[in-house]
Design a protein around this motif. Structure first.
Motif, short mmCIF file in Angstrom:
data_model
loop_
_atom_site.label_atom_id
_atom_site.label_comp_id
_atom_site.label_asym_id
_atom_site.label_seq_id
_atom_site.Cartn_x
_atom_site.Cartn_y
_atom_site.Cartn_z
N GLY A 621 -15.51 8.91 -19.23
CA GLY A 621 -14.37 8.61 -20.09
C GLY A 621 -13.04 8.89 -19.41
O GLY A 621 -12.08 8.13 -19.56
N LEU A 622 -12.97 9.99 -18.64
CA LEU A 622 -11.74 10.32 -17.93
C LEU A 622 -11.43 9.28 -16.85
O LEU A 622 -10.27 8.89 -16.65
N ARG A 623 -12.48 8.82 -16.12
CA ARG A 623 -12.26 7.81 -15.08
C ARG A 623 -11.78 6.50 -15.70
O ARG A 623 -10.89 5.84 -15.17
N ALA A 624 -12.38 6.14 -16.81
CA ALA A 624 -11.98 4.91 -17.49
C ALA A 624 -10.53 5.00 -17.95
O ALA A 624 -9.75 4.04 -17.84
N ALA A 625 -10.15 6.16 -18.46
CA ALA A 625 -8.77 6.35 -18.92
C ALA A 625 -7.80 6.27 -17.75
O ALA A 625 -6.70 5.71 -17.86
N ALA A 626 -8.23 6.83 -16.59
CA ALA A 626 -7.36 6.80 -15.41
C ALA A 626 -7.17 5.39 -14.89
O ALA A 626 -6.09 5.02 -14.40
N LEU A 627 -8.22 4.55 -15.00
CA LEU A 627 -8.11 3.16 -14.53
C LEU A 627 -7.23 2.32 -15.43
O LEU A 627 -6.53 1.41 -14.98
N THR A 628 -7.25 2.59 -16.73
CA THR A 628 -6.46 1.77 -17.67
C THR A 628 -5.01 2.22 -17.75
O THR A 628 -4.15 1.45 -18.15
N THR A 629 -4.70 3.42 -17.35
CA THR A 629 -3.33 3.93 -17.49
C THR A 629 -2.33 3.14 -16.65
O THR A 629 -1.29 2.72 -17.15
N PRO A 630 -2.59 2.80 -15.38
CA PRO A 630 -1.61 2.01 -14.60
C PRO A 630 -1.39 0.62 -15.20
O PRO A 630 -0.27 0.11 -15.18
N ALA A 631 -2.44 0.00 -15.73
CA ALA A 631 -2.31 -1.34 -16.29
C ALA A 631 -1.38 -1.34 -17.48
O ALA A 631 -0.61 -2.26 -17.70
N ARG A 632 -1.44 -0.26 -18.29
CA ARG A 632 -0.59 -0.20 -19.47
C ARG A 632 0.86 0.03 -19.10
O ARG A 632 1.77 -0.38 -19.78
#
Length: 633
Positions: A621-632
């Protein structure tokens, strides 16, 4: 209690108290080196010094503490000291003639024996409050009138003469094993702790722990755990440890953002754990070895794994709290550096290592403690900053004498209770009564003994609570097939934990006072942080592999799974693993923690699978959150 004088007169009371305290220390040092006197001399003299110090330093009523003391009450206290001298010196001088007349009590013996018990009860009340005197009075009342109770709880009739003779003129009652332990090596180890404090060892522990862990996340709390573990094992008193080390560590914990309630709880839990952390265990190791009839190292070996688990779990929960609340450590500029700290004070660790060395060679605990005290004086002189002058030595002797008062009086009362139990035959019947009440069920018997240990421990010293409970509860567990050392450790753990368990959680309340938090919430926070200690005694009873009963690979596997269990349990209790946990996740981790701490293949596999699954699920879950943060962004 102070005696106020006018016109610059010498405070004769303080001089008298100092002289008695130094006399007590000198007597104990002399007998430690040249051999104990007969039990009926050594124990009454030890008790006499303790009673005299209590009557002269503790007022008849707490409302006079720190206030002018009425002359009439001062005269009463001096009269009680004189009475103590008469009662106890009489026994020390007449024990040989007592043996010549076959143990028959004279009328004077009976009067003086009755007074001896009353004096001990009054001293204990002044020193420790009403809890222990009430327990003792109930035991005496049972001895006198228990024959009127129908059924198995009753006993054969006993009169007052038989009661007093048994308590005063034998080594089965007031002057029994507990007071004998206090009059021999417990005093020496309490004085050893006083000498360590005078030499600056306590300050060294705190600086050393700060240099190691002060900069880490939540560093001051970790410093509290490490320094209290070092100091607690020799101090013998959880409350004294909280007040001494807590005065340094609790303000630092609050400074970096820990809640006052949490800071007070960390210090109280860490200080309490020192009592079951080898090598000294607050003198508990020596009492247990004496009562079990086994070697000192046998007790230390059994206690080491559960104690290390306790501190590992506490450090882990402290770390989880820091992660959850985003706390950091102290800056490097505020902290001492490890090299200079070790160079300036590292030599102060030598006496503790020397103590272990002497015990390993087979020297008696009393001799080992005495020569370790001498080692403190010698080693402290290696550096100017730690060198003890004659005033420091005298002060340490005086503090050692005063520091033993609670143990001495608690052991005296414990001896009275033991005498009542043995004289009435209750000890022989109690095992059967408890086993019948529990229907022969080991778990129910364990719960009953646990509750008895914690109730008796409320307001008492750990040593007194352990002795009182183990004489009744120990045989119950042994009769049900529990190894003797596991049964004794089970009782000892819960006697220690009574210090942090409301409603009378003395160590937790002391931590709350230093932290400025509310006492009961601090007590319940302490229970949460010490959760491993509340459950592990059950596991080493059911599977003694945690106390070194098994093959090496079984012990290694049990240690590994218990560490994982502490992680699961700590995360469940603190609500944090890789990220915050909801209540359902916390509950699942708590179950997994129980499964891992309990030795057993299937429970270990279940607990490990749950912990690993939860960890990797949160990491994903933390890795997924880290990947989506730059896109947002």
């Amino acid at each position: 209690m102070t005696d106020k004088t006018s016109g610059g007169e010498v405070n004769w009371l303080q001089t008298l108290v100092k002289a008695i305290a130094l006399g007590m220390a000198a007597f104990q040092i002399f007998t430690a080196q040249f051999g104990l006197y007969s039990a009926m001399v050594q124990r009454p003299v030890h008790l006499l010094f303790a009673c005299a110090l209590v009557f002269l330093t503790f007022p008849i009523n707490g409302r006079f503490q720190g206030r002018a003391y009425p002359k009439a009450l001062r005269a009463l206290d001096l009269g009680l000291v004189a009475l103590s001298v008469l009662v106890l010196v009489h026994l020390a001088y007449s024990y040989k003639t007592l043996a010549m007349r076959g143990g028959a009590a004279s009328e004077a013996d009976l009067w003086l024996g009755g007074l001896a018990m009353l004096l001990v009860l009054e001293c204990t009340r002044r020193l420790m409050g009403w809890a222990l005197p009430i327990i003792t009075i109930v035991a005496l009342a049972y001895t006198m009138w228990g024959h009127a109770i129908p059924g198995l709880w009753g006993h054969f009739p006993l009169d007052l003469e038989q009661l007093i003779s048994y308590q005063y003129l034998t080594t089965e009652g007031l002057f029994g094993i507990p007071l004998g332990v206090s009059a021999s090596f417990i005093f020496i180890f309490i004085m050893f702790g006083a000498f360590l404090v005078s030499s600056g060892t306590g300050e060294f522990f705190i600086k050393f722990a700060n240099a190691i862990a002060g900069h880490m996340r939540g560093g001051p709390a970790k410093v509290a755990v490490i320094s209290s573990a070092f100091f607690g094992t020799i101090s013998g008193s959880a409350v004294a440890n909280v007040v001494s080390t807590g005065s340094f560590t609790i303000p630092l914990m609050k400074k970096i953002g820990y809640r006052p309630q949490f800071a007070g709880a960390v210090e109280s839990v860490a200080s309490t754990g020192g009592q079951f952390m080898p090598p000294v265990m607050g003198a508990g190791a020596f009492i247990m070895a004496d009562m079990l009839g086994v070697g000192y190292f046998e007790v230390c070996k059994a206690a080491i794994i559960p104690a290390c688990l306790y501190y590992f779990a506490l450090l882990y929960m402290v770390h989880m709290e820091a992660l959850k609340t985003g706390l950091t450590g102290l800056s490097r500029a505020e902290l001492p550096h490890l090299g200079p700290v070790v160079r300036q004070g590292g030599h102060l660790m030598i006496p503790a290592l020397f103590l272990l060395f002497l015990l390993t060679l087979g020297f008696s605990p009393m001799k080992s403690g005495l020569w370790s005290i001498i080692a403190v004086i010698v080693v402290s002189s290696l550096r100017q900053a730690t060198r003890m002058n004659w005033r420091d030595v005298v002060g340490a002797m005086e503090r050692g004498a005063k520091g033993c008062l609670e143990v001495a009086l608690a052991c005296a009362c414990a001896g009275i209770v033991i005498g009542c139990v043995t004289q009435t035959g209750l000890g022989l019947k109690f095992s059967g009564l408890v086993i019948d009440a529990a229907g022969g069920n080991l778990m129910l018997s364990l719960i009953m003994v646990m509750l008895a240990s914690m109730v008796l421990g409320m307001g008492l010293t750990t040593s007194a609570a352990y002795i009182l409970t183990v004489i009744l509860g120990g045989p119950v567990l042994i009769e049900l097939g529990v190894p003797a050392i596991a049964a004794h450790l089970f009782v000892f753990y819960y006697a220690c934990l009574s210090c942090i368990t409301p409603p009378v959680a003395l160590a937790a309340f002391a931590g709350a006072a230093v932290a400025g938090s509310r006492p009961f919430p601090t007590g319940f926070e302490s229970m949460r942080l010490a959760a491993v200690a509340y459950i592990s005694p059950f596991f080493f009873v059911y599977s003694p592999v945690l106390i070194w009963r098994g093959a090496w690979w079984e012990i290694a596997l049990a240690c590994l799974t218990a560490i994982l269990g502490s992680i699961a349990l700590g995360s469940g209790l603190m609500g944090y693993l890789r990220t915050r946990l909801n209540w359902a996740m916390r509950l699942v981790l708590l179950v997994a923690g129980f499964g891992l701490i309990k030795p057993g293949l299937y429970t270990d596999l279940f607990g490990a699978a749950v912990l690993a699954g939860m960890y990797f699920w949160q990491a994903r879950g933390l890795r997924a959150a880290a990947l989506t943060t730059p896109a947002r962004s």
